[in-house]
Each structure stands twice: as structure tokens, then as C-alpha cells.
Design an enzyme around this catalytic site. Structure first.
Site, PDB file in Angstrom:
ATOM      1  N   SER A  18      93.609  41.459 138.481  1.00  0.00           N
ATOM      2  CA  SER A  18      93.270  40.980 139.792  1.00  0.00           C
ATOM      3  C   SER A  18      92.855  42.321 140.774  1.00  0.00           C
ATOM      4  O   SER A  18      92.361  41.955 141.960  1.00  0.00           O
ATOM      5  CB  SER A  18      94.260  40.054 140.651  1.00  0.00           C
ATOM      6  OG  SER A  18      95.395  40.671 140.671  1.00  0.00           O
ATOM      7  N   LYS A  26      99.199  34.613 147.138  1.00  0.00           N
ATOM      8  CA  LYS A  26      98.496  35.725 147.875  1.00  0.00           C
ATOM      9  C   LYS A  26      97.996  35.668 149.188  1.00  0.00           C
ATOM     10  O   LYS A  26      97.978  36.454 150.086  1.00  0.00           O
ATOM     11  CB  LYS A  26      97.199  36.148 146.819  1.00  0.00           C
ATOM     12  CG  LYS A  26      97.584  36.507 145.603  1.00  0.00           C
ATOM     13  CD  LYS A  26      96.304  36.836 144.722  1.00  0.00           C
ATOM     14  CE  LYS A  26      96.671  37.330 143.081  1.00  0.00           C
ATOM     15  NZ  LYS A  26      95.744  37.569 142.303  1.00  0.00           N
TER      16      LYS A  26
END
Length: 817
Positions: A714, A757
Site C-alpha cells: 500500500s 487508515k
């Protein structure tokens, strides 16, 4: 038991004594000493004995077998002469020389020679006085030697110490003989008739089972008093040994007697019961039949039970198979065959109960309400199989108990963490003692219902080894098409698990096999934002801990700002487990003040938080600004929630062949850096980067906090943006973070953990987030209050990312490239 009237065990049968208490007390006087002085000391016949020592004035029988010894005995008897008797050092030596004989012996008279029917010869010897063997003068036809006679050192007649010592020896001897029972009676009377202390010492030394070496040491001692002390020491040790042996024998005899008594009584009870027709076995079987008559099982199960109980009747109660068969039938009866609890179909009450016990978790609550609604319309619906996955402390396990209470069902929980044995799920076969059902059947027996809420806790912690794969065994349990005929190896009958509401919990799905995942409905139970944690603390945690610590319900007040301080500065987690511990710590310290009758705070202010919990343990993740080229903020997922991370790039003059990656990066993350660099090289003109720069500068990419391992794809767009910024020296947009995987063609791929996140971005003060266009669906599933203050930029390519992330402003004081 020790036999005091036979010699020590010997492989040899000659020149050894068969000791018996022959008492022939001789008066010690000058005549006896004169007789010894008149002996032929230069040519004395020497009889070597094996494993025995003769003492002065003691009469003992000796078996004679060696030819030299027979020659000596015959001639000495014929000449009426005394002989020298001495013990050889090693009893196995056949023809001992001077060095193989002890130096001190006893002059003895031959009292009588006995020719026995088995052609063996015994001689009775009467000891006279001690001598020292100086040398051997001849060894044919028997041993002769030169000797020196030795005198005994007698104690004084008025020596009180010696008199007390002799009394102690006599008492100790009586005690030993008393402990050995009837075998010591003969010696007891013999000793009782001995008046002479000197003779008593020698008699006991010769007749007690003392090692030959110890006897020889006693003989070599010239002082009668010292010989008595040495003898007393040996007798004391022997008395202790006899007491220990007697104690062991007594205990053993008591145990055997008790066992025999119990066995006899049991046999009597069994005989009486058999006569009355009411044995314990019959009572047990009758009890099983009574319980079986009340069960709601089908005809097939009833037939199996009847067959198995007949088998039990044929087994003897003392047989190990009886307990195995009895436990099997008992387990069959304990199972809740066709026994169900009535579900609570009041949907509003169920929803109210769920909201009361847990804050948030809307997806899970909606799924429970939906299931109950369908079950209300169709009663024969199979129960769902749900897997709640998410970080620790978010309430996955406790949610199972709440669901059971809301549905009015029994609650069963088993922990699968560290389970390695397949038999723990399917049960053990009844082929050995100690067999038992598997955890599933045991849980149903414990819950006493065939439709409980069954929590399979920590399903992702299942192990696997040579005993089998428990996760594979769970495939049958969690498959709605199979679990209506679940087969446990111990029960050996099909059991219907289809009405059970299974709830599995896991922290991560990575370790779970795909076939197992396919059988479960996955529900993500992600972490809480600060506002949610504050509400959970106020409504649940503080109330619980006040009660646990002995306070009234509203005695201590935790304002929202204080709870927020505890959450931000003293915990770092997605759940609320650590928060619960910190609230408990605060209340423990207040409880100490209250119990000490000291003044304690009623309101926990910000100052009191620091005073009670100490120095702040964590600092909030903060955005570090955009003052440097090549520094970009990324978003990461961890087991305890989301975090922000920084990717830093720098250039140094070189040949351009070196790419250095630091920060404890995993293989996937390193590959992302390589892909990002190769993409920029291939499309340098697109981003207005001079290609020659790649040949002139070495590149270093670092991700801070190097002690923490980092991996995953990511950070791909974050690394590409960082490299583009360092090569162009363009400033990164203020308060911007990003997450997404990249390909070598420059496509941006979606990633997971979006909610965690986003929470991390909000905590750090981020306002703009760059995501893959395919992650847009994840944003739409998140509550609007989580998204307040955030702007999302959805991208498809790396070019889109760089166009959004980099401004046209050049960093002040940028390096000259």
C-alpha cells in the site's frame, strides 16, 4: 529379615564360619598368658580363613575344604598343638601368600573335628590370644610362620566410663535382638549369661553380621576400651538399619492388610447386594435407563442406546472397559437431543439489547436483526455462520454473549487458540481409556441446548502438526449443507448442528484456509474513532470499573476531555481494552485514597489524569509539514489499527546504480520501491525529469521508526510521489496523505484497511487523502461522521497521483541537480 546365626553369603564353602552362639567363657588370667608365651612362635601352623575373623576366647565352627587346611587340622589335632588363625584379605584367593594375609590373627585350640555325611569337614576352634604374623617360613604341606604374641590393653577395674559403655552396648544389643523377633532369642539368652566385658566384646564382634574388614579392624585394636567404642558405633548403625527395614516392612504390611480388608469388604457387599438383587452395577444401569426414558431423541438413537447398555450389562464392573462404556452412555444422555430454547422474536427488544451492550458495530447488529426477522417468518431456517474479524479489543468475543442474551439463547464459547489436535474438534475414538468427545459436543453438553449461540474464539490461531489439521475438521462443523449430520468420533452418531448460531472471531484472515473462509459470512469489526471510544467509556467502561472498585454509580465523574486525553496520550489501539485498564488504574489509585480516609477527587480533570497515570506514554501522530522535497505521508494498517508513516527520499552524487532501502522493510515493500523507480525512469519525460539524473545520483529511500518491521504494497504510490518530488524538487501538497498499490504500467490498485487508515489520518490532522478509484466503495460504507473534515481524491494512475500531490512550487534552498 537379617539372620544372625548364618554366615554372610559366600560363593566359597571352605574356611568360612557357620556362626552360632557357642558360649565357652574362659577366664583371662596369668596362666592363660603364660600358656601363650610357651608356644613355638617361630614355626606356628597358620590356618587362613575366608571372610571370617576369630576373636580371643570365642568358640566358632569353621568349614574346612582346602587340602593344606585339612593337612594342618589333622596334624595339629594329632600333636595336640594350638594353631594360628588369620583372615585372608581376599576371600577368592585359593592359595594366599604373606602379602595376601592380614597381619593380625588369633592363636586357637582345636576343640573338635566333625566329619559330616556329605564328606565335608568342620572344625570347632577356641580362640586364645592375638598374634602378629611376622613372616611365612613354609607353605608345604601347610602354611607355617613366625609370629609375635600380642597383649590386650585392659581398662582399669574402676573405670566408670568403660562400665557405662558396656552397659550401653548390652542395652543396644538387646534392642537389636528384640527388633528382629524370634530369631534373636537364642543369642539373647547367650549374651545374658556372659559376665566378662572382654568376652562380651569379642563375642559380639565375632557373631554380629559385620563386614570382615570391619571385624579385622576391631581385632587389630589392642585397647579393649577403644575396641568397645568401635563396636558400639557399628552396632548403632546396624540398629538404625534394622529400624528402617522394620518400618518399611510395617508400612508395606499395613498397606497390604488395608487393601485385603477393603477387597474383602467389597466382596461381602457385592455378595449381599447380589443376594438382595440390587447391586451397584444394577443401580447405575437402572439410573441410565430412567434418564433415557426422558430423552427426546429419535428411534435410531434409542436403538443404539439400548444396544450399548446391554453391552454394559455384560462387562464386569472391575474391567477398564466398564468405565469407557459407562462414560459413553453418560455422554449420550447428557447431550440435548432435540432440546431447543425459544427465540425472542421481538425485533425492537433485541435491537435495544444489542445497543445497550455494545456501542457501534452496526453491521453486526443489522445482520442479527435480519436473521431473526427471517427466522420469525420461516422457523426451519438454518442458522447463519458469521466470522467477526478485526483488531483486538473491539468487542468481538463479548458480542457473542450479547447476541445470546438478545435472542434468549444459551451461550457457549470455546477457545481455539493454540489447538493442534484434530481430535479436539471431532473427538477421540473409544479404543482406549480416557477417550472423550470433541470440543463441539462438550460445548453442547455444557450449554444443554441444541440451538445455542456458539462462539469459536480465536479461529485464526488454530495450529497444525502430526496430530492433524483442526481447521480442516471445522469444515464439516461450519458447512450449512453438512453440519446437520455432524459425526463425532466418540459419540459415533450423527448430531444436528444446523440450528446452532456459530460466531467465529479472528484478528486476521491471512492464516485462515480459503475453504474455511468460504463457509463463513465475513463481517469486518474495525476500530473505533475517538468519539466512539469516549461514548463507550462513558456508557460501559467507567460504569463497570466503578462497580468493580467499590464506588457508587456516579461517585467519580470522567469528563469527555479527560477521557479523550487518556485515549490519545495513554493508549494506542483500535479497540478499548487498554482504555479499560487505564480507567481501572485511575480508580485503583482513588480507591487507595478513599480507603486511607484521605481526600480524593470526585471529578477527573486533565491535571488529575496526568497525576494519576504519570507521564504520557504516547504522542499523537502528527503531520510533519511539506518543507522538504521527497517527504510524503502514507497510511498504513496494523493489528492495533491504522497509522501514518513517512516516506523519505534523498539523492547523493554517484554512478546512479545504487538504490538503498532502509527502515526494516519487507520484501513486498522493497519491490514497491523498485517498481516506483522503474516507472519514473520509463516515464521521466512525462514528469519533466532529466533522464541523466538517474545516472548521476544514487537514491536512498527511508521509512522512519526502523525498529518496527514494515511490509505490504500500500505504500507504492507514496514511494512514487516521494521519488518524483526529490527529482523535481517540487513541494508536496500540504496536509495530504495517500495509500495504494502501483503496477509497472503505472496503474493504481486498491488496498484494504481503509477505515483504520482514515481514522489514523484524522488523528494526525490530515485533510486530503489520495485513494485508488476502486476504494470508493469502501468510503461509501463508512459512517459520514468518520469522514467529516476529509477530502478524498480518487485516482487510477500514478500520473493522477503526482498531479494531485505535487504543487508547482519549488522547495526553497533545493539542491542543485
Amino acid at each position: 529379615m537379617i539372620n544372625y546365626f548364618k554366615d554372610f553369603d559366600n560363593e566359597l564353602n571352605d574356611e568360612t564360619s557357620h556362626i552360632m552362639p557357642i558360649v565357652a567363657e574362659i577366664k583371662i588370667g596369668e596362666d592363660n598368658e603364660d600358656d601363650i608365651k610357651e608356644l613355638d612362635v617361630d614355626d606356628m601352623p597358620i590356618l587362613a580363613l575366608r571372610n571370617m575373623v576369630l576373636f580371643p576366647n570365642v568358640t566358632l565352627p569353621v568349614a574346612v575344604g582346602r587340602q593344606k587346611s585339612l593337612n594342618l587340622i589333622s596334624e595339629a589335632q594329632r600333636l595336640k598343638k594350638p594353631i594360628g588363625v588369620i583372615c585372608q584379605k581376599n576371600g577368592k584367593t585359593e592359595d594366599p601368600n604373606f602379602d595376601e594375609l592380614n597381619s593380625i590373627g588369633v592363636i586357637a585350640d582345636i576343640v573338635k573335628i566333625l566329619e559330616l555325611p556329605d564328606n565335608s569337614t568342620n572344625v570347632i576352634l577356641q580362640g586364645r590370644g592375638r598374634f602378629h604374623l611376622d613372616e611365612i617360613t613354609s607353605s608345604v604341606p601347610y602354611i607355617k610362620g613366625k609370629i609375635t604374641t600380642l597383649n590386650e590393653v585392659m581398662p582399669k577395674e574402676d573405670d566408670q566410663e568403660f562400665m557405662v559403655l558396656m552397659s550401653s552396648i548390652r542395652d543396644l544389643t538387646y534392642k537389636i535382638l528384640q527388633n528382629i523377633g524370634d530369631e534373636g532369642k537364642e543369642m539373647f539368652f547367650a549374651i545374658k549369661n556372659i559376665d566378662s566385658p572382654f568376652y562380651l566384646i569379642n563375642f559380639l564382634a565375632a557373631n554380629f553380621p559385620i563386614e570382615p574388614k570391619q571385624k579385622q579392624k576391631l581385632l587389630e585394636q589392642p585397647s579393649i576400651k577403644k575396641r568397645a567404642y568401635s563396636l558400639y558405633s557399628l552396632l548403632t548403625k546396624e540398629a538404625q538399619l534394622i529400624e528402617i527395614k522394620a518400618d518399611i516392612q510395617s508400612k508395606t504390611r499395613e498397606d497390604i492388610t488395608q487393601q485385603q480388608r477393603e477387597h474383602f469388604l467389597q466382596q461381602q457387599i457385592r455378595t449381599i447386594q447380589d443376594e438382595l438383587g440390587d447391586s451397584v452395577q444394577d443401580q447405575d444401569i437402572e439410573e441410565l435407563n430412567k434418564r433415557a426414558s426422558k430423552k427426546k431423541w429419535g428411534k435410531e438413537i434409542a436403538a443404539v442406546f439400548a444396544k450399548e447398555i446391554k453391552k454394559l450389562e455384560r462387562i464386569h464392573p472391575q474391567s477398564p472397559d466398564f468405565s469407557v462404556q459407562f462414560n459413553y452412555l453418560d455422554s449420550l444422555l447428557n447431550l440435548p437431543w432435540n432440546e431447543f430454547t425459544n427465540d425472542n422474536f421481538n425485533l425492537k427488544k433485541v435491537e435495544k439489547q444489542l445497543n445497550k451492550d455494545h456501542y457501534g458495530l452496526e453491521n453486526v447488529k443489522d445482520r442479527i436483526i435480519e436473521h431473526l426477522a427471517v427466522l420469525k417468518l420461516r422457523s426451519d431456517m438454518k442458522a447463519p455462520i458469521i466470522c467477526l474479524y478485526g483488531p483486538p479489543g473491539v468487542g468481538k468475543t463479548s458480542l457473542g454473549k450479547s447476541i445470546a442474551d438478545a435472542l434468549n439463547r444459551k451461550y457457549v464459547r470455546i477457545s481455539l487458540g493454540g489447538l493442534h489436535d484434530e481430535a479436539e474438534i471431532r473427538g477421540h475414538r473409544r479404543t482406549y481409556i480416557g477417550a472423550m468427545p470433541g470440543r463441539i459436543i462438550q460445548g453442547l453438553i455444557k450449554g444443554q441446548s441444541s440451538n445455542p449461540v456458539f462462539v469459536l474464539d480465536e479461529i485464526d490461531k488454530l495450529g497444525q502438526d502430526f496430530k492433524g489439521d483442526p481447521s480442516s475438521a471445522l469444515l464439516e462443523v461450519l458447512d450449512p449443507e453438512q453440519n446437520n449430520h455432524f459425526h463425532d468420533n466418540f459419540i459415533d452418531l450423527d448430531y444436528d448442528l444446523s440450528k446452532i448460531f456459530f460466531i467465529a472471531t479472528a484478528n486476521s484472515l491471512v492464516n485462515l484456509p480459503q475453504p474455511l473462509l468460504d463457509r463463513m459470512e465475513l463481517i469486518d469489526v474495525s476500530g473505533y474513532i475517538i468519539e466512539e471510544k469516549i461514548e463507550i467509556a462513558r456508557k460501559h467502561l467507567v460504569v463497570k470499573q466503578l462497580e468493580n472498585h467499590g464506588f457508587e454509580k456516579k461517585e467519580i465523574d470522567f469528563p469527555k476531555n479527560s477521557l479523550a486525553k487518556i485515549i490519545e496520550s495513554y493508549t494506542r489501539e483500535s479497540g478499548v481494552r487498554e482504555l479499560d485498564k487505564k480507567i481501572a488504574k485511575v480508580l485503583r489509585r482513588i480507591a487507595r485514597l478513599k480507603a486511607s480516609d484521605e481526600e480524593y477527587p470526585k471529578v477527573i480533570t486533565l491535571e488529575k489524569v496526568r497525576e494519576l497515570l504519570g507521564v504520557e506514554e504516547y504522542t499523537r501522530d502528527k503531520y510533519e509539514g511539506n518543507d522538504f522535497a521527497g517527504v510524503v505521508t502514507g497510511l498504513a494498517w496494523t493489528a492495533v489499527g491504522g497509522e501514518i508513516l513517512f516516506v523519505e527520499s534523498s539523492l547523493s552524487k554517484g554512478k546512479g546504480e545504487k538504490l538503498t532501502l532502509t527502515g526494516n522493510l519487507g520484501d513486498v515493500m522493497k519491490e514497491s520501491a523498485i517498481i516506483a523507480l522503474q516507472y519514473l525512469k520509463a516515464h521521466s519525460s512525462l514528469f519533466k525529469i532529466d533522464y541523466e539524473l538517474f545516472d548521476k545520483y544514487n537514491i536512498h529511500i527511508h521509512v522512519p521508526e526502523g525498529a518496527i518491521p514494515k511490509d505490504g504494497p500500500s505504500a507504492g504510490i507514496t514511494m512514487a510521489t516521494s521519488l518524483a518530488s526529490i527529482f523535481t524538487q517540487r513541494k508536496v501538497k500540504d496536509h495530504l496523505a495517500m495509500t495504494g498499490e502501483i503496477t509497472l504500467r503505472g496503474k493504481v490498485l486498491p488496498v484494504g484497511g481503509i477505515k483504520e487508515k482514515i481514522l489514523a489520518a484524522k488523528r494526525a490532522g490530515i485533510t486530503d487523502i489520495v485513494l485508488c478509484n476502486d476504494n470508493k466503495k469502501d468510503i461509501e460504507e463508512i459512517k459520514p461522521e468518520y469522514l467529516n473534515g476529509l477530502t478524498f481524491h480518487y485516482v487510477k494512475t500514478v500520473k493522477d497521483v503526482i498531479d494531485i500531490a505535487l504543487t508547482d512550487e519549488i522547495i526553497k534552498g533545493s539542491i542543485d541537480i
